[in-house]
Design a protein around this motif. Sequence first.
Motif, PDB file in Angstrom:
ATOM      1  N   LEU A 179      30.614  18.054  39.235  1.00  0.00           N
ATOM      2  CA  LEU A 179      29.787  18.959  38.438  1.00  0.00           C
ATOM      3  C   LEU A 179      30.215  20.378  38.780  1.00  0.00           C
ATOM      4  CD1 LEU A 179      27.379  19.371  36.481  1.00  0.00           C
ATOM      5  CD2 LEU A 179      25.900  19.448  38.502  1.00  0.00           C
ATOM      6  N   GLY A 180      30.680  21.128  37.782  1.00  0.00           N
ATOM      7  CA  GLY A 180      31.261  22.440  38.059  1.00  0.00           C
ATOM      8  C   GLY A 180      30.693  23.552  37.206  1.00  0.00           C
ATOM      9  N   LEU A 181      30.655  24.750  37.790  1.00  0.00           N
ATOM     10  CA  LEU A 181      30.232  25.966  37.096  1.00  0.00           C
ATOM     11  C   LEU A 181      31.316  27.005  37.290  1.00  0.00           C
ATOM     12  CD1 LEU A 181      28.058  27.630  35.580  1.00  0.00           C
ATOM     13  CD2 LEU A 181      27.158  28.281  37.833  1.00  0.00           C
ATOM     14  N   ASN A 182      31.795  27.585  36.188  1.00  0.00           N
ATOM     15  CA  ASN A 182      32.840  28.605  36.248  1.00  0.00           C
ATOM     16  C   ASN A 182      32.373  29.864  35.532  1.00  0.00           C
ATOM     17  OD1 ASN A 182      35.900  29.215  36.754  1.00  0.00           O
ATOM     18  ND2 ASN A 182      35.495  29.869  34.654  1.00  0.00           N
ATOM     19  N   ALA A 183      32.668  31.021  36.126  1.00  0.00           N
ATOM     20  CA  ALA A 183      32.307  32.305  35.527  1.00  0.00           C
ATOM     21  C   ALA A 183      33.486  33.258  35.633  1.00  0.00           C
ATOM     22  CB  ALA A 183      31.085  32.905  36.227  1.00  0.00           C
ATOM     23  N   ASN A 184      33.718  34.015  34.567  1.00  0.00           N
ATOM     24  CA  ASN A 184      34.752  35.045  34.577  1.00  0.00           C
ATOM     25  C   ASN A 184      34.244  36.270  33.835  1.00  0.00           C
ATOM     26  OD1 ASN A 184      37.262  36.367  33.007  1.00  0.00           O
ATOM     27  ND2 ASN A 184      37.914  35.616  35.016  1.00  0.00           N
ATOM     28  N   PHE A 185      34.434  37.430  34.455  1.00  0.00           N
ATOM     29  CA  PHE A 185      33.949  38.686  33.879  1.00  0.00           C
ATOM     30  C   PHE A 185      35.073  39.706  33.933  1.00  0.00           C
ATOM     31  CE2 PHE A 185      31.769  42.853  34.576  1.00  0.00           C
ATOM     32  CZ  PHE A 185      31.201  42.951  33.315  1.00  0.00           C
ATOM     33  N   ASN A 186      35.440  40.242  32.782  1.00  0.00           N
ATOM     34  CA  ASN A 186      36.494  41.251  32.690  1.00  0.00           C
ATOM     35  C   ASN A 186      35.929  42.452  31.923  1.00  0.00           C
ATOM     36  OD1 ASN A 186      39.317  42.158  32.965  1.00  0.00           O
ATOM     37  ND2 ASN A 186      39.325  41.986  30.740  1.00  0.00           N
ATOM     38  N   TYR A 187      35.970  43.641  32.548  1.00  0.00           N
ATOM     39  CA  TYR A 187      35.284  44.783  31.943  1.00  0.00           C
ATOM     40  C   TYR A 187      36.096  46.065  32.124  1.00  0.00           C
ATOM     41  CZ  TYR A 187      31.474  47.923  30.656  1.00  0.00           C
ATOM     42  OH  TYR A 187      30.695  48.864  30.034  1.00  0.00           O
ATOM     43  N   PRO A 188      36.369  46.803  31.024  1.00  0.00           N
ATOM     44  CA  PRO A 188      37.021  48.112  31.148  1.00  0.00           C
ATOM     45  C   PRO A 188      35.971  49.183  31.480  1.00  0.00           C
ATOM     46  CG  PRO A 188      36.737  47.550  28.834  1.00  0.00           C
ATOM     47  CD  PRO A 188      36.188  46.396  29.621  1.00  0.00           C
ATOM     48  N   ILE A 189      35.861  49.539  32.766  1.00  0.00           N
ATOM     49  CA  ILE A 189      34.863  50.529  33.171  1.00  0.00           C
ATOM     50  C   ILE A 189      35.132  51.855  32.472  1.00  0.00           C
ATOM     51  CG2 ILE A 189      33.884  51.747  35.156  1.00  0.00           C
ATOM     52  CD1 ILE A 189      34.725  49.353  36.858  1.00  0.00           C
ATOM     53  N   THR A 190      36.381  52.248  32.436  1.00  0.00           N
ATOM     54  CA  THR A 190      36.828  53.388  31.631  1.00  0.00           C
ATOM     55  C   THR A 190      38.132  52.974  30.963  1.00  0.00           C
ATOM     56  OG1 THR A 190      38.200  54.420  33.353  1.00  0.00           O
ATOM     57  CG2 THR A 190      35.842  54.956  33.367  1.00  0.00           C
ATOM     58  N   ALA A 191      38.718  53.902  30.227  1.00  0.00           N
ATOM     59  CA  ALA A 191      39.989  53.598  29.573  1.00  0.00           C
ATOM     60  C   ALA A 191      41.095  53.347  30.595  1.00  0.00           C
ATOM     61  CB  ALA A 191      40.388  54.736  28.645  1.00  0.00           C
ATOM     62  N   LYS A 192      40.898  53.819  31.847  1.00  0.00           N
ATOM     63  CA  LYS A 192      41.938  53.681  32.872  1.00  0.00           C
ATOM     64  C   LYS A 192      41.544  52.761  34.024  1.00  0.00           C
ATOM     65  CE  LYS A 192      43.934  58.270  32.021  1.00  0.00           C
ATOM     66  NZ  LYS A 192      44.339  59.555  32.621  1.00  0.00           N
ATOM     67  N   TRP A 193      40.284  52.415  34.108  1.00  0.00           N
ATOM     68  CA  TRP A 193      39.795  51.649  35.250  1.00  0.00           C
ATOM     69  C   TRP A 193      39.229  50.329  34.752  1.00  0.00           C
ATOM     70  CZ3 TRP A 193      35.039  53.198  38.729  1.00  0.00           C
ATOM     71  CH2 TRP A 193      34.996  52.331  39.828  1.00  0.00           C
ATOM     72  N   SER A 194      39.747  49.205  35.270  1.00  0.00           N
ATOM     73  CA  SER A 194      39.312  47.876  34.831  1.00  0.00           C
ATOM     74  C   SER A 194      38.820  47.064  36.021  1.00  0.00           C
ATOM     75  CB  SER A 194      40.470  47.133  34.145  1.00  0.00           C
ATOM     76  OG  SER A 194      41.530  46.917  35.060  1.00  0.00           O
ATOM     77  N   LEU A 195      37.978  46.092  35.725  1.00  0.00           N
ATOM     78  CA  LEU A 195      37.402  45.213  36.745  1.00  0.00           C
ATOM     79  C   LEU A 195      37.434  43.782  36.238  1.00  0.00           C
ATOM     80  CD1 LEU A 195      35.761  44.893  39.442  1.00  0.00           C
ATOM     81  CD2 LEU A 195      33.703  45.079  38.030  1.00  0.00           C
TER      82      LEU A 195
END
Length: 813
Positions: free
Chosen positions: A648-664
Amino acid sequence: MFCIPENFMSRYLLFICIAMQCSFMLNSARAQENKHQLTGVIVDSLSQKGGEYFTIVLKKDTSAIKSAVSDAHGKFTFAGIGEGQYTLMIGSLGYKPKQLAVKLTRDMDLGKIVVSPSGNELNEVSVAASRPIIKQEPDRIVYDIQADVENKVLSVMDMMRKVPLLSVDADDNVKLKGTGNYRILINGKPSGILTRDPKEYLKSMPASGVQKIEVITTPPSKYESEGLSGIINIITSRKMENGYNGNVNVRHQFPGGPSGNLNLTFKQGNFGANLYGGTGIWQVHGIKITDVRNSRGKAAPSSLYSLGFQEIDNRWGWGGGELSYEIDSLNLITAEVNPYGGYNQQDLNQHFDIRDGSVSSGYDMDSRTRYEWSGTDYTLNYQKGFKNKKEHLLTFSYKFFDNSAPQGNDVMFNNRINFTGLNYRQDNNSISREHTAQIDYINPFKKLTVEAGVKAIIRNGESNFQYLNFNAAQNDYLIDPAQSNVYSNQQDIFGVYNTYTLKLKDWTFKAGARLEGTYVTGNFESTNSSVKSDYFNLIPSVSLNRTLKNSQSLSLGFTQRIQRPGIWDLNPFVDKSRPNFEYFGNPDLEATLSNNFELTYSNFKKGSLNLSLSYNFSNNTQQQVSEYIAAENLTRVTSFNIGKNKLLGLNANFNYPITAKWSLNASANLNYIWLEGMINGILTKNSGLTGYANLTTGYKFEKNWKTNLSFNYGAPDVMLQGQSNNYYYVAVSGSKDIIKDKLTFSALVANPFKKYRAYRNYTEGTNFTQERIRENPFRRINLSMSWKFGKLKGSIKKNERSINNDDTKKTSN
């Protein structure tokens, strides 16, 4: 799975199904629907360059009937469109939305469509739009390597730490949803270089040469049914265009060594060629290896303790050439040749202390194990298109695979105390050959897409293994016939599949089934004996996707997968490169079936968010079993069909451009695993949590400077008889474009505060416990340079369908 008894259905009935499928595809190819094609090119108003990754939606009245994403040159295409009045809607982050009214009465090219950046600045506008790194599709997750700023400094192995659902443990084993039961393809095709153990190749493969990595969790029926957890597809092929271009990548890893690769693309008229190759060296020393084993439940307890140091010399080379010729706009021929070769030599000096009751013994061991590999893949494809629509295709493919993988063990003993074992050598000359023929057909109608295909795989494998003891009287090594043999394996697979995809306004349904017949024969030359196994499987695959408001979607999928044992799992060669431990295959292994369910939520409004819940279960699974033979003070390791698995598995992925030059980017996977199996008549159970977490952040500075920081954590692996330990990985990298988009220098520092990392593997049985500790180099520095040259115009076609043999087990161990 619907399993058909052998006495009811023979291979001849399967051949009838294949013949009927071929007839269906050929007859369907003649029936063409009278539809039109709509094309255009998105152009940035400031840079006058093609707009990449723009979303284009085609609406009729108030309903969206088709959508597309522009390619690297801003091009988009809608095929199979009926006559009528439409509205074309164009949008992308950082640009003003645009609408066009289109009246379609014939094939139409809209030419250049100019779009303007959003905002009302009076001065010069600088737009830095973020290219989406992760894309969720109904049956897979796609990670765009070229959108990741670290692609010029990392290897494919390092990049896999960032890909959702994938993780890399402390011993560089790749895991998919926490397990090693998967298949790896390159451009949708198997490669001989990945036959036995892919990790050495993945560590040497530069990420800069990869377009994207697909993690296919609900493989459609066109794929072979092998790979319990799914498929990892590495896409390296790029568009070949008029003119020429190329790139050179060189890197040096400390510790390790240099590596490099070259890619050259040429196109003139209807002819195109892509030539590529690479080589490298990876040398490390000082790897500390400790083995500890203790008996239990014995009146006179026994124990083993060993400590040693290992050196590794790994060298490889690979290359290839791909030729493409467009006979005309509807007929395409491609051919590809991929040679490769290399070796991995391991020198180990180890001291052993052994106690059996009151008797003590010991010795020093000097051993050399050398694995070699060489081979060539040959592929030929013919693709026929049809005038009515671009996606209407019929493809014929053939692939030949030839691989040699000899192994040699040389073991010598010194400083003996109460030990009389002989020095010995082992030679295992293993070869494998594979022929594959395949026909694929796809026909998209207005809302329904039909795919069908037939396939035949003929595999031959042979292992000639010899055991030689040192004879002091003759001062030579003599063959021991009792421990030598010739084993051959013949595996024939015939399959037929159908897949149907229905696209409605907010729903996409995909359903299909694959019928496979498998015929396996193993022969032992010295004993004149054989083992046989024939079986049929009907494998369903179903997935659906619901598009919600605000760029959200929900997907649900179910599929069954088969794990067939590969030649290395079946090969009875007994590897004695580690005294007191023996590893061998089991010719009696059978195929295993897995049932997989997955529910996924995605949100791409700004950045991306993916959440998935999965559950799978399987019986009669192939489990590696360690048995302690007290009378011989020996551990034997092989595999049996004894297991029952649930996950039983749970997967999460979050990709976010904090600004035009900084990504997370952040991702995590959490699995709870239940394992059980009968070992020597005793029910063995194990369960526990496993998973990983990854956090990556990147920043683009002025003057083409880029930097990235990443952190990974992995929980212990859970196995039937034990578990491993947890691990972490931290790295910081930076790159500088000396000449923008041409010449780049990059550097990476990983795990700067720890030189070695201990990978622990703990195993226990009813009468023993044992632990193996391997301290691998952990701290490392990478320096690399990438140079791109040449100029291209236009584009050249490639086959939309190709051979992808994903039907044998590929583990990370």
